[in-house]
Design a protein around this motif. Structure first.
Motif, PDB file in Angstrom:
ATOM      1  N   PHE A 171      43.426  36.790  41.528  1.00 55.89           N
ATOM      2  CA  PHE A 171      43.678  37.700  40.426  1.00 55.89           C
ATOM      3  C   PHE A 171      42.359  38.183  39.845  1.00 55.89           C
ATOM      4  CE2 PHE A 171      47.160  34.618  40.467  1.00 55.89           C
ATOM      5  CZ  PHE A 171      48.232  35.472  40.677  1.00 55.89           C
ATOM      6  N   THR A 172      42.345  39.441  39.433  1.00 51.72           N
ATOM      7  CA  THR A 172      41.221  40.009  38.710  1.00 51.72           C
ATOM      8  C   THR A 172      41.735  40.394  37.331  1.00 51.72           C
ATOM      9  OG1 THR A 172      40.328  40.887  40.770  1.00 51.72           O
ATOM     10  CG2 THR A 172      39.445  41.795  38.730  1.00 51.72           C
ATOM     11  N   VAL A 173      41.157  39.775  36.301  1.00 56.78           N
ATOM     12  CA  VAL A 173      41.652  39.936  34.943  1.00 56.78           C
ATOM     13  C   VAL A 173      40.552  40.505  34.070  1.00 56.78           C
ATOM     14  CG1 VAL A 173      42.645  38.732  32.958  1.00 56.78           C
ATOM     15  CG2 VAL A 173      43.142  37.930  35.263  1.00 56.78           C
ATOM     16  N   GLY A 174      40.886  41.524  33.305  1.00 62.01           N
ATOM     17  CA  GLY A 174      39.917  42.103  32.381  1.00 62.01           C
ATOM     18  C   GLY A 174      40.603  42.611  31.131  1.00 62.01           C
ATOM     19  N   PHE A 175      39.914  42.495  30.021  1.00 69.32           N
ATOM     20  CA  PHE A 175      40.412  42.989  28.742  1.00 69.32           C
ATOM     21  C   PHE A 175      39.443  44.034  28.209  1.00 69.32           C
ATOM     22  CE2 PHE A 175      42.182  38.743  29.196  1.00 69.32           C
ATOM     23  CZ  PHE A 175      43.521  38.977  28.941  1.00 69.32           C
ATOM     24  N   ALA A 176      39.849  44.730  27.165  1.00 70.90           N
ATOM     25  CA  ALA A 176      39.005  45.775  26.593  1.00 70.90           C
ATOM     26  C   ALA A 176      37.730  45.186  25.996  1.00 70.90           C
ATOM     27  CB  ALA A 176      39.779  46.551  25.533  1.00 70.90           C
ATOM     28  N   SER A 177      37.800  43.973  25.487  1.00 72.83           N
ATOM     29  CA  SER A 177      36.655  43.315  24.871  1.00 72.83           C
ATOM     30  C   SER A 177      36.037  42.313  25.847  1.00 72.83           C
ATOM     31  CB  SER A 177      37.106  42.595  23.602  1.00 72.83           C
ATOM     32  OG  SER A 177      36.117  41.712  23.147  1.00 72.83           O
ATOM     33  N   TYR A 178      34.700  42.327  25.949  1.00 72.00           N
ATOM     34  CA  TYR A 178      34.008  41.356  26.812  1.00 72.00           C
ATOM     35  C   TYR A 178      34.259  39.928  26.351  1.00 72.00           C
ATOM     36  CZ  TYR A 178      31.308  45.406  28.403  1.00 72.00           C
ATOM     37  OH  TYR A 178      30.923  46.605  28.916  1.00 72.00           O
ATOM     38  N   ALA A 179      34.294  39.743  25.037  1.00 72.21           N
ATOM     39  CA  ALA A 179      34.499  38.396  24.493  1.00 72.21           C
ATOM     40  C   ALA A 179      35.894  37.878  24.843  1.00 72.21           C
ATOM     41  CB  ALA A 179      34.309  38.402  22.976  1.00 72.21           C
ATOM     42  N   ASP A 180      36.892  38.739  24.719  1.00 68.81           N
ATOM     43  CA  ASP A 180      38.255  38.326  25.074  1.00 68.81           C
ATOM     44  C   ASP A 180      38.354  38.003  26.566  1.00 68.81           C
ATOM     45  OD1 ASP A 180      39.175  38.548  22.510  1.00 68.81           O
ATOM     46  OD2 ASP A 180      40.065  40.548  22.793  1.00 68.81           O
ATOM     47  N   THR A 181      37.712  38.812  27.396  1.00 68.29           N
ATOM     48  CA  THR A 181      37.736  38.557  28.838  1.00 68.29           C
ATOM     49  C   THR A 181      37.121  37.198  29.144  1.00 68.29           C
ATOM     50  OG1 THR A 181      37.569  40.919  29.317  1.00 68.29           O
ATOM     51  CG2 THR A 181      36.984  39.411  31.085  1.00 68.29           C
ATOM     52  N   GLY A 182      35.978  36.904  28.562  1.00 67.71           N
ATOM     53  CA  GLY A 182      35.328  35.617  28.792  1.00 67.71           C
ATOM     54  C   GLY A 182      36.148  34.449  28.279  1.00 67.71           C
ATOM     55  N   LYS A 242      46.575  46.990  43.083  1.00 70.22           N
ATOM     56  CA  LYS A 242      45.316  47.565  42.616  1.00 70.22           C
ATOM     57  C   LYS A 242      45.675  48.679  41.643  1.00 70.22           C
ATOM     58  CE  LYS A 242      40.787  47.803  43.788  1.00 70.22           C
ATOM     59  NZ  LYS A 242      39.964  46.641  43.713  1.00 70.22           N
ATOM     60  N   GLY A 243      45.353  48.487  40.384  1.00 67.12           N
ATOM     61  CA  GLY A 243      45.730  49.463  39.372  1.00 67.12           C
ATOM     62  C   GLY A 243      47.238  49.470  39.198  1.00 67.12           C
ATOM     63  N   SER A 244      47.843  50.632  39.334  1.00 70.66           N
ATOM     64  CA  SER A 244      49.298  50.720  39.210  1.00 70.66           C
ATOM     65  C   SER A 244      49.989  50.793  40.571  1.00 70.66           C
ATOM     66  CB  SER A 244      49.677  51.953  38.386  1.00 70.66           C
ATOM     67  OG  SER A 244      49.251  53.122  39.056  1.00 70.66           O
ATOM     68  N   LYS A 245      49.228  50.689  41.638  1.00 73.22           N
ATOM     69  CA  LYS A 245      49.808  50.765  42.981  1.00 73.22           C
ATOM     70  C   LYS A 245      49.997  49.367  43.561  1.00 73.22           C
ATOM     71  CE  LYS A 245      47.660  55.140  43.873  1.00 73.22           C
ATOM     72  NZ  LYS A 245      48.229  56.247  44.459  1.00 73.22           N
ATOM     73  N   VAL A 246      51.172  49.137  44.099  1.00 74.95           N
ATOM     74  CA  VAL A 246      51.489  47.858  44.728  1.00 74.95           C
ATOM     75  C   VAL A 246      51.901  48.132  46.169  1.00 74.95           C
ATOM     76  CG1 VAL A 246      52.966  45.822  44.680  1.00 74.95           C
ATOM     77  CG2 VAL A 246      52.281  46.899  42.545  1.00 74.95           C
TER      78      VAL A 246
END
Length: 172
Positions: free
Chosen positions: A89-100, A13-17
């Motif tokens: 996995f939870t994946v997200g990018f800075a742009s909504y379009a890129d995430t989709g 979660k974030g930078s913690k494993v």
């Protein structure tokens, strides 16, 4: 046969494993447990010298061994039995379009991967809250090392493989 069971549970979660690796024999007897992050984690020292290896020489030594390595890997894959392989996995990018766009590609790839084995359960979800990559998983694999004894002897009995091993040892 004597089986070794490897269990890996993790949560990123974030930078913690956080997680735990367990090694069991006979599927029940725990012989090794490692929790991470470890309290006694040693820092890497910069005093260690990096060895330069002649990769072209090693590749030339390995080239005649590829067919033997291929058959050995097929034998090695037969001794591995997947008990549980569940990852999310939870994946997200800075742009909504890129995430989709990328989550659609990931879902397509995961549909193919999940159909390869009945024990595989890999999933992904988009996160539109910024750039993220989080994961959680439980993985259990059984290995039967005694079944690999005969293929290992067959592999080492090949002259090309022994030459390759000597070449690798000389490079150390």
């Amino acid at each position: 046969m004597i089986g070794i069971k490897l269990q890996l549970e993790y949560n990123k979660k974030g930078s913690k494993v956080k997680g735990c690796l367990k090694i069991l024999i006979f599927k029940k007897l725990k012989i090794y447990t490692y929790h991470f992050p470890s309290d006694d984690a040693d820092e890497d020292t910069d005093d260690e010298k990096e060895h330069e290896r002649d990769h072209k020489k090693l590749f030339d030594l390995a080239k005649p061994c590829f067919k033997y390595f291929k058959s050995y890997l097929k034998s090695a894959l037969k001794i591995i039995k997947i008990e549980k392989f569940e990852n999310h996995f939870t994946v997200g990018f800075a742009s909504y379009a890129d995430t989709g766009k990328y989550i659609g590609i990931i879902w397509g790839i995961l549909a193919v991967i999940n159909s390869m084995h009945e024990k595989l359960k890999i999933s992904a979800e988009p996160s539109f809250t910024g750039s993220t990559f989080d994961a959680i998983g439980i993985n259990e694999v059984e290995i039967y090392p005694l079944k690999l004894l005969i293929p290992t002897v067959k592999l080492i009995s090949k002259k090309e493989v022994r030459i390759f091993i000597r070449g690798v040892m000389d490079e150390r």
